[in-house]
Design a protein around this motif. Structure first.
Motif, PDB file in Angstrom:
ATOM      1  N   UNK A   1       0.823  -1.216   0.000  1.00  0.00           N
ATOM      2  CA  UNK A   1       0.000   0.000   0.000  1.00  0.00           C
ATOM      3  C   UNK A   1       0.854   1.262   0.000  1.00  0.00           C
ATOM      4  N   UNK A   2       2.028   1.197   0.637  1.00  0.00           N
ATOM      5  CA  UNK A   2       2.889   2.378   0.723  1.00  0.00           C
ATOM      6  C   UNK A   2       3.920   2.438  -0.401  1.00  0.00           C
ATOM      7  N   UNK A   3       3.938   1.409  -1.261  1.00  0.00           N
ATOM      8  CA  UNK A   3       4.893   1.391  -2.370  1.00  0.00           C
ATOM      9  C   UNK A   3       6.331   1.211  -1.922  1.00  0.00           C
ATOM     10  N   UNK A   4       6.522   0.493  -0.830  1.00  0.00           N
ATOM     11  CA  UNK A   4       7.860   0.280  -0.290  1.00  0.00           C
ATOM     12  C   UNK A   4       8.498  -0.966  -0.910  1.00  0.00           C
ATOM     13  N   UNK A   5       8.999  -0.798  -2.139  1.00  0.00           N
ATOM     14  CA  UNK A   5       9.621  -1.891  -2.872  1.00  0.00           C
ATOM     15  C   UNK A   5      11.082  -1.576  -3.153  1.00  0.00           C
ATOM     16  N   UNK A   6      11.912  -2.618  -3.139  1.00  0.00           N
ATOM     17  CA  UNK A   6      13.314  -2.492  -3.540  1.00  0.00           C
ATOM     18  C   UNK A   6      13.538  -3.376  -4.753  1.00  0.00           C
ATOM     19  N   UNK A   7      14.117  -2.790  -5.792  1.00  0.00           N
ATOM     20  CA  UNK A   7      14.388  -3.516  -7.027  1.00  0.00           C
ATOM     21  C   UNK A   7      15.863  -3.879  -7.056  1.00  0.00           C
ATOM     22  N   UNK A   8      16.181  -4.959  -6.360  1.00  0.00           N
ATOM     23  CA  UNK A   8      17.573  -5.426  -6.260  1.00  0.00           C
ATOM     24  C   UNK A   8      17.608  -6.886  -6.689  1.00  0.00           C
ATOM     25  N   UNK A   9      18.447  -7.203  -7.636  1.00  0.00           N
ATOM     26  CA  UNK A   9      18.478  -8.555  -8.178  1.00  0.00           C
ATOM     27  C   UNK A   9      18.783  -9.605  -7.118  1.00  0.00           C
ATOM     28  N   UNK A  10      18.149 -10.742  -7.279  1.00  0.00           N
ATOM     29  CA  UNK A  10      18.298 -11.831  -6.310  1.00  0.00           C
ATOM     30  C   UNK A  10      19.744 -12.273  -6.154  1.00  0.00           C
ATOM     31  N   UNK A  11      20.463 -12.375  -7.282  1.00  0.00           N
ATOM     32  CA  UNK A  11      21.829 -12.897  -7.221  1.00  0.00           C
ATOM     33  C   UNK A  11      22.716 -12.085  -6.290  1.00  0.00           C
ATOM     34  N   UNK A  12      22.491 -10.776  -6.274  1.00  0.00           N
ATOM     35  CA  UNK A  12      23.338  -9.902  -5.469  1.00  0.00           C
ATOM     36  C   UNK A  12      23.040 -10.012  -3.975  1.00  0.00           C
ATOM     37  N   UNK A  13      21.965 -10.695  -3.662  1.00  0.00           N
ATOM     38  CA  UNK A  13      21.537 -10.816  -2.272  1.00  0.00           C
ATOM     39  C   UNK A  13      21.708 -12.229  -1.733  1.00  0.00           C
ATOM     40  N   UNK A  14      21.365 -13.227  -2.526  1.00  0.00           N
ATOM     41  CA  UNK A  14      21.304 -14.609  -2.044  1.00  0.00           C
ATOM     42  C   UNK A  14      22.501 -15.461  -2.416  1.00  0.00           C
ATOM     43  N   UNK A  15      23.333 -14.999  -3.350  1.00  0.00           N
ATOM     44  CA  UNK A  15      24.514 -15.747  -3.774  1.00  0.00           C
ATOM     45  C   UNK A  15      25.743 -15.070  -3.193  1.00  0.00           C
ATOM     46  N   UNK A  16      26.602 -15.839  -2.559  1.00  0.00           N
ATOM     47  CA  UNK A  16      27.775 -15.273  -1.895  1.00  0.00           C
ATOM     48  C   UNK A  16      28.700 -14.594  -2.898  1.00  0.00           C
ATOM     49  N   UNK A  17      29.095 -13.364  -2.593  1.00  0.00           N
ATOM     50  CA  UNK A  17      30.004 -12.646  -3.468  1.00  0.00           C
ATOM     51  C   UNK A  17      30.256 -11.238  -2.973  1.00  0.00           C
ATOM     52  N   UNK A  18      31.090 -10.545  -3.701  1.00  0.00           N
ATOM     53  CA  UNK A  18      31.442  -9.172  -3.344  1.00  0.00           C
ATOM     54  C   UNK A  18      30.202  -8.282  -3.344  1.00  0.00           C
ATOM     55  N   UNK A  19      29.223  -8.596  -4.220  1.00  0.00           N
ATOM     56  CA  UNK A  19      28.015  -7.772  -4.311  1.00  0.00           C
ATOM     57  C   UNK A  19      27.187  -7.786  -3.029  1.00  0.00           C
ATOM     58  N   UNK A  20      27.419  -8.758  -2.152  1.00  0.00           N
ATOM     59  CA  UNK A  20      26.680  -8.769  -0.892  1.00  0.00           C
ATOM     60  C   UNK A  20      26.882  -7.455  -0.135  1.00  0.00           C
ATOM     61  N   UNK A  21      28.112  -6.960  -0.122  1.00  0.00           N
ATOM     62  CA  UNK A  21      28.385  -5.693   0.567  1.00  0.00           C
ATOM     63  C   UNK A  21      27.726  -4.529  -0.151  1.00  0.00           C
ATOM     64  N   UNK A  22      27.715  -4.572  -1.487  1.00  0.00           N
ATOM     65  CA  UNK A  22      27.048  -3.522  -2.250  1.00  0.00           C
ATOM     66  C   UNK A  22      25.550  -3.508  -1.942  1.00  0.00           C
TER      67      UNK A  22
END
Length: 353
Positions: free
Chosen positions: A317-338
């Protein structure tokens, strides 16, 4: 249920599986256990999840990676020229910057799990495995330790993901990922580059933690990772043994499924409704290009906004969405910090630049 992409299938394999090849992941350690004891940095010994060691007297010359996660780390370490094949190859635009074209030059041994016969006949002297044991997953028959030895292939895991479901405690930092990077740096003779990558991750995360340090934990916003590509009929909960739980926690949010003691778990929409998150990350994987991926984010948002089970959620209802690719969040890598930075900036724009 929507059919999973390669990344989605890989994620499902890592969730909740009893690992026979990894044993007990324990603690926060990744592929750690690497220790240089001689001039030139070798021999190096890397432990598996049970503590058993694999010793390298010299850097490997021909490496196969189980998926794009291991491949990306090797590219970042400057060891990409040693990779002779991969499974779950990166799609166009999956890897960042100059790594993208280089990653797509690597020979694809399989679009999913590499068949046992092809892996054993690949000519590799090292196989870097992001997954748990495939023999229990229905995704293919994995080589045994004896078969790896007979083929002359050393087999090591990215323990931050492969053994995550067997951890005894929730993962709340990126030390396991950092340990994997350090270990791969030691194995490939790229210690300095590994240290640079790890230091960069620590610096970014430390800055976020300092910026939001005065926000009481019980006042931090609640957060739901909506794995759209895993299917919408029954949602997939991202639990506290998955690296994404650490990413969410470090960014100053509270994972609504933090009480789930595994990596992933199938839940019902009533479970999401009862926890009514403040923010929702639209979990969409790379679809072969920026425009196609953005379309995927649009689809995920539209589904939440029009589905009777979710359109009343506070975040929707408040439009609180984040458009961040799954790989950068769930797969271990340098992008986790990003991703820690990106989430924190969205949730705390006045504190995190």
């Amino acid at each position: 249920m929507r059919s999973r992409t390669a990344w989605g299938t890989a994620a499902a394999v890592m969730g909740g599986l009893l690992v026979t090849g990894c044993g007990d992941g324990g603690g926060a350690g990744g592929a750690q256990g690497a220790a240089a004891t001689a001039s030139g940095g070798f021999p190096v010994t890397v432990t598996d999840c049970r503590g058993a060691g694999t010793t390298f007297s010299r850097p490997p010359g021909k490496i196969v990676t189980s998926n794009a996660a291991g491949l990306e780390l090797l590219l970042r370490l400057g060891a990409g020229d040693k990779v002779i094949g991969t499974g779950f190859p990166p799609g166009p635009g999956t890897l960042p910057g100059a790594l993208d074209a280089r990653g797509r030059e690597v020979k694809v041994l399989s679009r999913s799990v590499i068949p046992k016969e092809k892996l054993l006949a690949s000519g590799a002297d090292l196989y870097i495995d992001t997954f748990a044991d495939m023999r229990m997953s229905g995704m293919g028959d994995a080589p045994t330790d004896e078969e790896f030895r007979a083929a002359g292939i050393k087999h090591i895991y990215l323990k931050s993901t492969a053994c995550a479901a067997r951890r005894e405690h929730a993962v709340t930092d990126l030390s396991a990922v950092e340990a994997d990077i350090t270990a791969l740096g030691e194995v490939t003779g790229a210690r300095a580059k590994a240290a640079e990558l790890v230091d960069g991750m620590k610096t970014r995360v430390r800055a976020v933690r300092k910026a939001i340090g005065d926000v009481p934990r019980d006042q931090r916003p609640t957060y739901f990772f909506f794995d759209y590509d895993a299917g919408t009929k029954q949602p997939t909960a991202l639990c506290n043994r998955q690296v994404a739980h650490a990413v969410i926690t470090l960014a100053g949010a509270r994972n609504i499924f933090a009480d789930c003691d595994t990596t992933y778990k199938q839940v019902g929409w009533e479970d999401v409704l009862s926890r009514d998150p403040d923010w929702i990350q639209l979990g969409v994987r790379n679809r072969g290009g920026r425009a196609a991926t953005e379309k995927g984010f649009d689809e995920a948002r539209r589904w939440l906004e029009t589905n009777p089970a979710t359109k009343g959620l506070k975040a929707v209802k408040e439009g609180h969405f984040l458009r961040i690719r799954s790989e950068w969040t769930t797969i271990a890598g340098v992008e986790n910090a990003d991703t820690v930075e990106r989430i924190a900036h969205t949730l705390y724009p006045s504190k995190v630049g």
